[in-house]
Design an enzyme around this catalytic site. Sequence first.
Site, PDB file in Angstrom:
ATOM      1  N   CYS A  79      22.757   3.152  -1.009  1.00 38.13           N
ATOM      2  CA  CYS A  79      23.563   2.508  -2.062  1.00 38.13           C
ATOM      3  C   CYS A  79      24.753   3.400  -2.414  1.00 38.13           C
ATOM      4  CB  CYS A  79      22.708   2.310  -3.309  1.00 38.13           C
ATOM      5  SG  CYS A  79      21.212   1.396  -2.982  1.00 38.13           S
ATOM      6  N   ARG A 117      29.393   2.399   3.626  1.00 36.70           N
ATOM      7  CA  ARG A 117      27.992   2.855   3.639  1.00 36.70           C
ATOM      8  C   ARG A 117      27.020   1.763   4.033  1.00 36.70           C
ATOM      9  NH1 ARG A 117      27.342   7.520  -0.138  1.00 36.70           N
ATOM     10  NH2 ARG A 117      25.255   6.837  -0.682  1.00 36.70           N
ATOM     11  N   TRP A 169      22.146  -1.185  -0.981  1.00 30.82           N
ATOM     12  CA  TRP A 169      21.511  -1.257   0.333  1.00 30.82           C
ATOM     13  C   TRP A 169      20.037  -1.498   0.016  1.00 30.82           C
ATOM     14  CZ3 TRP A 169      22.103  -1.121   5.578  1.00 30.82           C
ATOM     15  CH2 TRP A 169      21.018  -0.739   6.335  1.00 30.82           C
ATOM     16  N   ASN A 194      20.490   4.916  -6.832  1.00 28.32           N
ATOM     17  CA  ASN A 194      20.341   5.105  -5.394  1.00 28.32           C
ATOM     18  C   ASN A 194      19.068   5.912  -5.209  1.00 28.32           C
ATOM     19  OD1 ASN A 194      20.703   5.261  -2.693  1.00 28.32           O
ATOM     20  ND2 ASN A 194      22.459   6.641  -2.742  1.00 28.32           N
ATOM     21  N   GLY A 195      18.151   5.420  -4.370  1.00 28.08           N
ATOM     22  CA  GLY A 195      16.901   6.149  -4.167  1.00 28.08           C
ATOM     23  C   GLY A 195      15.719   5.211  -4.273  1.00 28.08           C
ATOM     24  N   GLU A 223      15.241   6.774  26.374  1.00 26.49           N
ATOM     25  CA  GLU A 223      16.152   6.866  25.222  1.00 26.49           C
ATOM     26  C   GLU A 223      17.270   7.870  25.515  1.00 26.49           C
ATOM     27  OE1 GLU A 223      17.207   5.515  22.719  1.00 26.49           O
ATOM     28  OE2 GLU A 223      18.177   7.109  21.565  1.00 26.49           O
ATOM     29  N   LYS A 275      21.389   6.828  25.722  1.00 32.04           N
ATOM     30  CA  LYS A 275      22.363   7.505  24.857  1.00 32.04           C
ATOM     31  C   LYS A 275      23.517   8.066  25.685  1.00 32.04           C
ATOM     32  CE  LYS A 275      21.621   6.313  21.434  1.00 32.04           C
ATOM     33  NZ  LYS A 275      20.350   5.677  21.296  1.00 32.04           N
ATOM     34  N   GLU A 331      25.694   5.123  27.053  1.00 32.53           N
ATOM     35  CA  GLU A 331      26.474   4.266  26.153  1.00 32.53           C
ATOM     36  C   GLU A 331      27.616   5.009  25.458  1.00 32.53           C
ATOM     37  OE1 GLU A 331      24.483   2.401  22.843  1.00 32.53           O
ATOM     38  OE2 GLU A 331      23.062   4.034  22.661  1.00 32.53           O
ATOM     39  N   HIS A 334       9.006   8.719  45.131  1.00 31.13           N
ATOM     40  CA  HIS A 334       9.018   7.352  45.700  1.00 31.13           C
ATOM     41  C   HIS A 334      10.437   6.831  45.857  1.00 31.13           C
ATOM     42  CE1 HIS A 334       4.681   7.282  45.274  1.00 31.13           C
ATOM     43  NE2 HIS A 334       4.826   7.739  44.037  1.00 31.13           N
ATOM     44  N   LYS A 371      27.315  -2.934  17.380  1.00 28.22           N
ATOM     45  CA  LYS A 371      26.181  -2.327  16.671  1.00 28.22           C
ATOM     46  C   LYS A 371      24.982  -3.265  16.655  1.00 28.22           C
ATOM     47  CE  LYS A 371      23.830   0.617  14.382  1.00 28.22           C
ATOM     48  NZ  LYS A 371      23.229   1.728  15.160  1.00 28.22           N
TER      49      LYS A 371
HETATM   50  C1  AGP Z   1      21.088   1.866  20.826  1.00 31.45           C
HETATM   51  O1  AGP Z   1      21.793   3.098  20.874  1.00 31.45           O
HETATM   52  C2  AGP Z   1      21.952   0.713  21.240  1.00 31.45           C
HETATM   53  N1  AGP Z   1      23.096   0.615  20.401  1.00 31.45           N
HETATM   54  C3  AGP Z   1      21.194  -0.581  21.419  1.00 31.45           C
HETATM   55  O2  AGP Z   1      20.384  -0.408  22.558  1.00 31.45           O
HETATM   56  C4  AGP Z   1      20.278  -1.038  20.266  1.00 31.45           C
HETATM   57  O3  AGP Z   1      19.178  -0.171  20.148  1.00 31.45           O
HETATM   58  C5  AGP Z   1      19.761  -2.445  20.636  1.00 31.45           C
HETATM   59  O4  AGP Z   1      20.863  -3.316  20.713  1.00 31.45           O
HETATM   60  C6  AGP Z   1      18.750  -2.987  19.614  1.00 31.45           C
HETATM   61  O5  AGP Z   1      19.365  -3.108  18.361  1.00 31.45           O
HETATM   62  P1  AGP Z   1      18.433  -3.416  17.090  1.00 31.45           P
HETATM   63  O6  AGP Z   1      17.511  -2.254  16.933  1.00 31.45           O
HETATM   64  O7  AGP Z   1      19.386  -3.575  15.949  1.00 31.45           O
HETATM   65  O8  AGP Z   1      17.674  -4.678  17.375  1.00 31.45           O
END
Ligand code: AGP
Length: 608
Positions: A2, A27, A70, A96-97, A480, A484, A487, A503, A603
């Site tokens: 928030c 935010r 938030w 906030n909290g 993961e 990272k 992307e 393999h 996002k």
């Molecule tokens: C993660 O770094 C990516 N931006 C992407 O894979 C993301 O995790 C995926 O689109 C899922 O998003 P969500 O967790 O909002 O569902």
Amino acid sequence: MCGIVGYVGSRSASPILMNGLRALEYRGYDSAGIYISGAGAMKRAGQVSALADALPASFEGTCGIAHTRWATHGAPTEVNAHPHTDGEESVWLVHNGIIENYADIRAELVKDGATFKSDTDTEVLAALIAKKYTEDMLLEDAVAAALKEVRGTYGIAVASTREPEKIVAARLASPIMLGIGTDGYYVASDATPILKHTREVVYLDDREMAILTPDGYRVTTLSKEVLQKEVETLEWDIESAQKKGYEHFMLKEMMEIPDAIENTLRGRLVPASGEVNLGGLRDVLPRIKNAKRIVITACGSAFYAAQAGELLIEELTGIPVETVLASELRYRRNTMDPNDTILFAISQSGETLDTLEAIREAKRHGILVLGVVNVVGSSIARETDAGVYNHAGPEISVASTKAVISQMTVLALIAILMGRNNGLSLPDGERLVKEIARLPELARKVLEGHEKIQEIAKKYSDTTGAFYLGRKFQYPVAYEGAIKLKEISYIHAEAYGAGEMKHGPIALIEPAFLSVVLAPEDSMYEKSKSNMQEIRARGGRILAITTEGKEEDLKGLADDVLSVPKTGELFLPILTTIPLQLFAYYVALRRELPIDKPRNLAKSVTVE
Ligand code: AGP
């Protein structure tokens, strides 16, 4: 999290507060509200612009508080928006909290005849302050008395109709700062709403309070001891203030990982019985206890967190668990039986369309669907039958970091909860709860090594490609780490179960090719070392991620070694993921790429 802004002085408060809310929009929020002494309060769900449109021109005064919410407790509605007040509308509060013991306080206030309009913990705090605010009390004394009964975290600003030219602010874990202006005094959750008016600021520390009037301000403890606080001069511009001085939101959000884990765990551990308390699952616990099969679905990084959860739940319950990509699950023949199968859906945004459609398809077959979601009130939060909120705070950078760590942590909590209902012993439960409680502290230690990671990243920013290799609990971490790097640095990276190398993939190994090997001191350590020997023998470069104490053992095998603190094998992925996220960040930084907004990515993927 928030956003808070307040002002008292000689100027009109309304434009100061509304522009302050606009500065706080970065935010992430889902509703906003404002209170001006003498004019009253106005709140709206949705954008700050909706609130601005609703404000009458006469909404004037020289003292007020405002807030962007938030949502944590209670959906993102107008009723739940701040400021909140008591039944007599004498005290107005923005917060906030998280007030952990708000339910107990609310129950006591209801016994005294209080009524509540919202589902929030904040409204309970406003009512508690009002109850303490007897005729002979000053506002600051009532606030202090109330805060002494509160457990949890708070950054607050409080105004009252009885003392219309006073704002009381207080802080415990949620940042609050004061702005010292020439024509008045400001309070805010960060510098962005203040910078336009003054660069002279005072930061409150935990359990400190500030009393602001047009004539000045003072800072005290909750026991009224006056404190002399340093006035600092802010050098930041608005944008760097939004990132708290970090160059990118991604770095800021990685540095928030310990707090994100702490907020994910807050109020959910029961050390005495080695159990976990997940209020959002309370109503479906009987069906969780009877589950004979678990399916977890998600996309992207959330899917890799899901894979980490798969292994944890299987390990602690013995129940078969499988992860299926949401973009696959939604089109496959359904084999889930409503009588014994549960589907978990993991999503930071709660708006990923593939995940949402997979949920809808599962529900058509009568499957119980539980969400693990960060954005309160999001579509997935609303369409799942029950679930667990991450409380990781808003994540702005496209590359998910603190949310992924929080997702792994929630799934670890679910594994313990289900384990203790499937034969996991009390001592094992106690041990796991103790271990998981230490993760914020251990994550802080990992982050302390960020400069070494930056140095190593410089060596590999020109690599032609990379393998990420992990076994068992580290297998999802490899995936993961690879996503990272892909992307945000645009370097091709592939993750494999390390046992797969022979393999086929090992044919790619050559000096220009980097292999990142997850080799913590766990049950797979010796196997992971063998994989490193295979790579070494073919001239490949190796970055090893291990646990403290094993650096020397791997020195001859790897070109570079990063280590994380020791913890139980089950929770090591939560720590080993962090250096990989930092590594990807520093490689992309070296390659001077747009880290927070990588090409082609959004996002939240709300399209198919
Ligand atoms: C993660 O770094 C990516 N931006 C992407 O894979 C993301 O995790 C995926 O689109 C899922 O998003 P969500 O967790 O909002 O569902």
